[in-house]
Design an enzyme around this catalytic site. Sequence first.
Site, PDB file in Angstrom:
ATOM      1  N   ARG A 163     130.294  71.775  17.372  1.00  0.00           N
ATOM      2  CA  ARG A 163     130.600  73.059  18.004  1.00  0.00           C
ATOM      3  C   ARG A 163     129.318  73.633  18.599  1.00  0.00           C
ATOM      4  NH1 ARG A 163     133.404  77.350  14.241  1.00  0.00           N
ATOM      5  NH2 ARG A 163     135.334  76.240  14.769  1.00  0.00           N
TER       6      ARG A 163
ATOM      7  N   ARG B  12     130.687  85.753   4.911  1.00  0.00           N
ATOM      8  CA  ARG B  12     131.789  85.036   5.573  1.00  0.00           C
ATOM      9  C   ARG B  12     131.458  84.951   7.047  1.00  0.00           C
ATOM     10  NH1 ARG B  12     135.799  81.930   5.695  1.00  0.00           N
ATOM     11  NH2 ARG B  12     137.765  82.309   4.629  1.00  0.00           N
ATOM     12  N   LYS B  13     132.346  84.303   7.826  1.00  0.00           N
ATOM     13  CA  LYS B  13     132.138  84.263   9.277  1.00  0.00           C
ATOM     14  C   LYS B  13     132.146  85.671   9.866  1.00  0.00           C
ATOM     15  CE  LYS B  13     135.592  82.934  11.973  1.00  0.00           C
ATOM     16  NZ  LYS B  13     136.870  82.353  12.511  1.00  0.00           N
TER      17      LYS B  13
ATOM     18  N   GLY C 286     148.000  76.146  14.436  1.00  0.00           N
ATOM     19  CA  GLY C 286     148.549  75.146  13.525  1.00  0.00           C
ATOM     20  C   GLY C 286     148.719  75.588  12.085  1.00  0.00           C
TER      21      GLY C 286
ATOM     22  N   CYS D  22     143.480  80.516  14.436  1.00  0.00           N
ATOM     23  CA  CYS D  22     142.453  80.231  15.448  1.00  0.00           C
ATOM     24  C   CYS D  22     143.021  80.333  16.864  1.00  0.00           C
ATOM     25  CB  CYS D  22     141.882  78.837  15.240  1.00  0.00           C
ATOM     26  SG  CYS D  22     141.259  78.566  13.585  1.00  0.00           S
ATOM     27  N   GLY D  23     144.311  80.038  17.016  1.00  0.00           N
ATOM     28  CA  GLY D  23     144.951  80.121  18.341  1.00  0.00           C
ATOM     29  C   GLY D  23     145.470  81.519  18.650  1.00  0.00           C
TER      30      GLY D  23
HETATM   31 FE1  SRM Z   1     139.008  78.883  13.583  1.00  0.00          FE
HETATM   32  C1  SRM Z   1     138.487  77.581  10.501  1.00  0.00           C
HETATM   33  C2  SRM Z   1     138.940  75.869  14.943  1.00  0.00           C
HETATM   34  C3  SRM Z   1     138.689  80.316  16.619  1.00  0.00           C
HETATM   35  C4  SRM Z   1     139.998  81.873  12.243  1.00  0.00           C
HETATM   36  N1  SRM Z   1     138.691  77.035  12.846  1.00  0.00           N
HETATM   37  C5  SRM Z   1     138.465  76.714  11.545  1.00  0.00           C
HETATM   38  C6  SRM Z   1     138.076  75.247  11.402  1.00  0.00           C
HETATM   39  C7  SRM Z   1     136.586  75.173  11.427  1.00  0.00           C
HETATM   40  C8  SRM Z   1     138.640  74.623  10.125  1.00  0.00           C
HETATM   41  C9  SRM Z   1     138.171  73.214   9.907  1.00  0.00           C
HETATM   42  O1  SRM Z   1     137.107  73.014   9.338  1.00  0.00           O
HETATM   43  O2  SRM Z   1     138.887  72.304  10.305  1.00  0.00           O
HETATM   44  C10 SRM Z   1     138.745  74.681  12.692  1.00  0.00           C
HETATM   45  C11 SRM Z   1     138.093  73.467  13.283  1.00  0.00           C
HETATM   46  C12 SRM Z   1     139.148  72.525  13.810  1.00  0.00           C
HETATM   47  C13 SRM Z   1     138.639  71.598  14.849  1.00  0.00           C
HETATM   48  O3  SRM Z   1     138.383  70.409  14.532  1.00  0.00           O
HETATM   49  O4  SRM Z   1     138.561  72.007  15.995  1.00  0.00           O
HETATM   50  C14 SRM Z   1     138.779  75.921  13.559  1.00  0.00           C
HETATM   51  N2  SRM Z   1     138.715  78.217  15.412  1.00  0.00           N
HETATM   52  C15 SRM Z   1     138.836  76.923  15.801  1.00  0.00           C
HETATM   53  C16 SRM Z   1     138.869  76.790  17.308  1.00  0.00           C
HETATM   54  C17 SRM Z   1     138.240  75.511  17.823  1.00  0.00           C
HETATM   55  C18 SRM Z   1     140.327  76.911  17.788  1.00  0.00           C
HETATM   56  C19 SRM Z   1     140.505  76.521  19.245  1.00  0.00           C
HETATM   57  O5  SRM Z   1     141.186  75.506  19.465  1.00  0.00           O
HETATM   58  O6  SRM Z   1     139.994  77.187  20.126  1.00  0.00           O
HETATM   59  C20 SRM Z   1     138.129  78.088  17.690  1.00  0.00           C
HETATM   60  C21 SRM Z   1     136.643  77.918  17.720  1.00  0.00           C
HETATM   61  C22 SRM Z   1     135.937  79.167  18.157  1.00  0.00           C
HETATM   62  C23 SRM Z   1     134.462  78.981  18.346  1.00  0.00           C
HETATM   63  O7  SRM Z   1     134.096  78.491  19.418  1.00  0.00           O
HETATM   64  O8  SRM Z   1     133.701  79.314  17.436  1.00  0.00           O
HETATM   65  C24 SRM Z   1     138.514  78.974  16.503  1.00  0.00           C
HETATM   66  N3  SRM Z   1     139.206  80.767  14.288  1.00  0.00           N
HETATM   67  C25 SRM Z   1     139.148  81.129  15.600  1.00  0.00           C
HETATM   68  C26 SRM Z   1     139.671  82.452  15.765  1.00  0.00           C
HETATM   69  C27 SRM Z   1     139.880  83.162  17.081  1.00  0.00           C
HETATM   70  C28 SRM Z   1     138.778  84.093  17.510  1.00  0.00           C
HETATM   71  O9  SRM Z   1     137.658  84.034  16.994  1.00  0.00           O
HETATM   72  O10 SRM Z   1     139.072  84.877  18.390  1.00  0.00           O
HETATM   73  C29 SRM Z   1     140.046  82.892  14.508  1.00  0.00           C
HETATM   74  C30 SRM Z   1     140.720  84.228  14.153  1.00  0.00           C
HETATM   75  C31 SRM Z   1     139.796  85.376  14.334  1.00  0.00           C
HETATM   76  C32 SRM Z   1     138.917  85.631  13.157  1.00  0.00           C
HETATM   77  O11 SRM Z   1     138.197  84.748  12.722  1.00  0.00           O
HETATM   78  O12 SRM Z   1     138.928  86.749  12.673  1.00  0.00           O
HETATM   79  C33 SRM Z   1     139.753  81.826  13.588  1.00  0.00           C
HETATM   80  N4  SRM Z   1     139.171  79.622  11.687  1.00  0.00           N
HETATM   81  C34 SRM Z   1     139.664  80.843  11.344  1.00  0.00           C
HETATM   82  C35 SRM Z   1     139.767  80.924   9.917  1.00  0.00           C
HETATM   83  C36 SRM Z   1     140.255  82.150   9.097  1.00  0.00           C
HETATM   84  C37 SRM Z   1     139.077  83.032   8.807  1.00  0.00           C
HETATM   85  C38 SRM Z   1     139.268  83.918   7.612  1.00  0.00           C
HETATM   86  O13 SRM Z   1     138.602  84.970   7.555  1.00  0.00           O
HETATM   87  O14 SRM Z   1     140.027  83.577   6.700  1.00  0.00           O
HETATM   88  C39 SRM Z   1     139.336  79.679   9.405  1.00  0.00           C
HETATM   89  C40 SRM Z   1     139.265  79.254   7.939  1.00  0.00           C
HETATM   90  C41 SRM Z   1     138.031  79.749   7.258  1.00  0.00           C
HETATM   91  O15 SRM Z   1     137.077  80.211   7.880  1.00  0.00           O
HETATM   92  O16 SRM Z   1     138.032  79.647   6.037  1.00  0.00           O
HETATM   93  C42 SRM Z   1     138.978  78.880  10.555  1.00  0.00           C
HETATM   94 FE1  SF4 Z   2     144.603  76.192  11.390  1.00  0.00          FE
HETATM   95 FE2  SF4 Z   2     142.524  76.820  12.910  1.00  0.00          FE
HETATM   96 FE3  SF4 Z   2     142.972  74.301  12.223  1.00  0.00          FE
HETATM   97 FE4  SF4 Z   2     144.526  75.520  14.007  1.00  0.00          FE
HETATM   98  S1  SF4 Z   2     142.365  75.007  14.235  1.00  0.00           S
HETATM   99  S2  SF4 Z   2     145.217  74.258  12.353  1.00  0.00           S
HETATM  100  S3  SF4 Z   2     144.663  77.577  13.113  1.00  0.00           S
HETATM  101  S4  SF4 Z   2     142.402  76.020  10.877  1.00  0.00           S
END
Ligand code: SRM
Ligand code: SF4
Length: 534
Positions: A67, A181-182, A451, A456-457
């Site tokens: 990333r 946290r994030k 998903g 994240c979507g």
């Molecule tokens: Fe996300 C965790 C992908 C935007 C909320 N997110 C993850 C992980 C890292 C989980 C993992 O280790 O597999 C995903 C990686 C999957 C992969 O292989 O791509 C992942 N998040 C993404 C992305 C790639 C989705 C996308 O297809 O665009 C986005 C990457 C953004 C970036 O460039 O940094 C992404 N994630 C978001 C957003 C949207 C936003 O920021 O507007 C959210 C919701 C907003 C928020 O965070 O408040 C989001 N992601 C989460 C969460 C739930 C956080 C929480 O407080 O519980 C997780 C799980 C965690 O952190 O424990 C997570």
């Molecule tokens: Fe769940 Fe985020 Fe993975 Fe999508 S990318 S399946 S919303 S953790």
Amino acid sequence: MTDTATTTNLNKFEKLKAEKDGLAIKSEIEEFAALGWEAMNETDRDHRLKWVGVFFRPVTPGKFMMRLRMPNGILTSNQMRVLAQVVQRYGDDGCADITTRQNIQLRGIRIEDLPDIFNRFHAVGLTTVQSGMDNVRNITGDPVAGLDADELYDTRELVQQIQDMLTNKGEGNPEFSNLPRKFNIAIAGGRDNSVHAEINDLAFVPAFKEGTGDREQGTGQEFSQSPIFGFNVLVGGFFSAKRCEAAIPLNAWVAPEDVVALCRAVLEVFRDHGPRANRQKSRLMWLIDEWGLDKFRAEVESRLGKSLLPAVPKDEIDWEKRDHIGVYKQKQSGLNYAGLNIPVGRLYAEDMFEIARLAEVYGTGEIRFTVEQNIVIPNIAESRLATFLTEPLLERFSIDPGLLTRSLVSCTGAQFCNFALIETKNRALAMIKALEEDLTFTKPVRIHWTGCPNSCGQPQVADIGLMGTKIRKNGKTLEGVDIYMGGKVGKDAHLGTCTIKGIACEDLQPLLQDLLIKNFGAKLKQEALLVGNY
Ligand code: SRM
Ligand code: SF4
């Protein structure tokens, strides 16, 4: 390193951070590359590597995801070419995804290549640092900053300054590498809230303060009565599996020159006082809940070393959100920007080389990403526009896609993400194709797939949000979705809510068709009507 006695009561993540700061692995990359992923310490491999943006993928072991950080979503054609070269070497395993934070992720990465990849990134000014785990994510800004004649503030420099402060200019900054946290930060510069300010832990939205009549700085002579530009500050927005909240006003207005200091102050408060015991309750809003907004604001002021001015009553977000797909005139006379739709944000090496070429041949080599997972190529001269529009790449990455395709967003899903309860990107594309074949539309309908409940979507910002779940049907466990409706973006943004639960993906298309007809003015095409009448 903290001694074991003091770390025994910590949760798994706090413990691993206390034992060794994530950034420490920066100096161990060569060693990891030599060892190989199977021989590596598992905690380093599965968690600490995320501090340098390298994600172990349990779904594809040995093929990592990287990333990046793309401040304000901006990169150069040179940088894009380096990213393309990196994924190209992995053949069918290599691809890239534009993310919902105006950023990019690369796939198929082998651990043995990391030293070379980091060297290449360094040479062109790219960084992946602090892009995962308990760090500040990519900072979003207006995707048409500096191009849009109607913009109120060009967000580019501020976003870069915040990133530089947080990451020590991309080298890594231990001051902010162990947050509870994030943390998400966004700056809106236009009137349409193109960054989804409301879903960030800390967001800045344009707002004018009445002139004070004080002497203007610098001149020492004139008295400023005219409105002064700055930002109202929002805090605490976030999505998680447990809870989703829109950001709330901090009741603070800051001038642009105070934004970086305010980010630092908020992050210091969060770092030093944010709850760490329960990972499900450690985002900024939980601290605000615990303290109340007044105490939180006072603590931020104390870190800032000065009082915050109250928010102004009305911010300047008064437009519907634009998606930037299409060709638009820039404020610079004779220049245009083109927004290309990248279906679900997925790119392959050849696409990336081609985008870099188009940006160079027709523009100035600049490329931008949007939070809708699309790209913008700025600075296309009027005289070159007609030829640009004949480029074959635009047949796939259209400037005028179907009205569902145009607004489709999808998270990674089961193909690469182990949290996923369903496959998303491919399913989303197939579903939209089928719906566009059967229906006509008068306006775009924003459909977001995610998903799992991590969101994240961003299904809560969509017209129709689809969140992956598992359902039971006829004694079998199937992939399904919960449906969110009513998300509003741009002015008066508010989050959608879950309206229908537990629909099997295999039953989804007719239900979506129905929702589109009843709620969004879609009509069955004549052909489909005839077939239906048989
Ligand atoms: Fe996300 C965790 C992908 C935007 C909320 N997110 C993850 C992980 C890292 C989980 C993992 O280790 O597999 C995903 C990686 C999957 C992969 O292989 O791509 C992942 N998040 C993404 C992305 C790639 C989705 C996308 O297809 O665009 C986005 C990457 C953004 C970036 O460039 O940094 C992404 N994630 C978001 C957003 C949207 C936003 O920021 O507007 C959210 C919701 C907003 C928020 O965070 O408040 C989001 N992601 C989460 C969460 C739930 C956080 C929480 O407080 O519980 C997780 C799980 C965690 O952190 O424990 C997570
Ligand atoms: Fe769940 Fe985020 Fe993975 Fe999508 S990318 S399946 S919303 S953790």
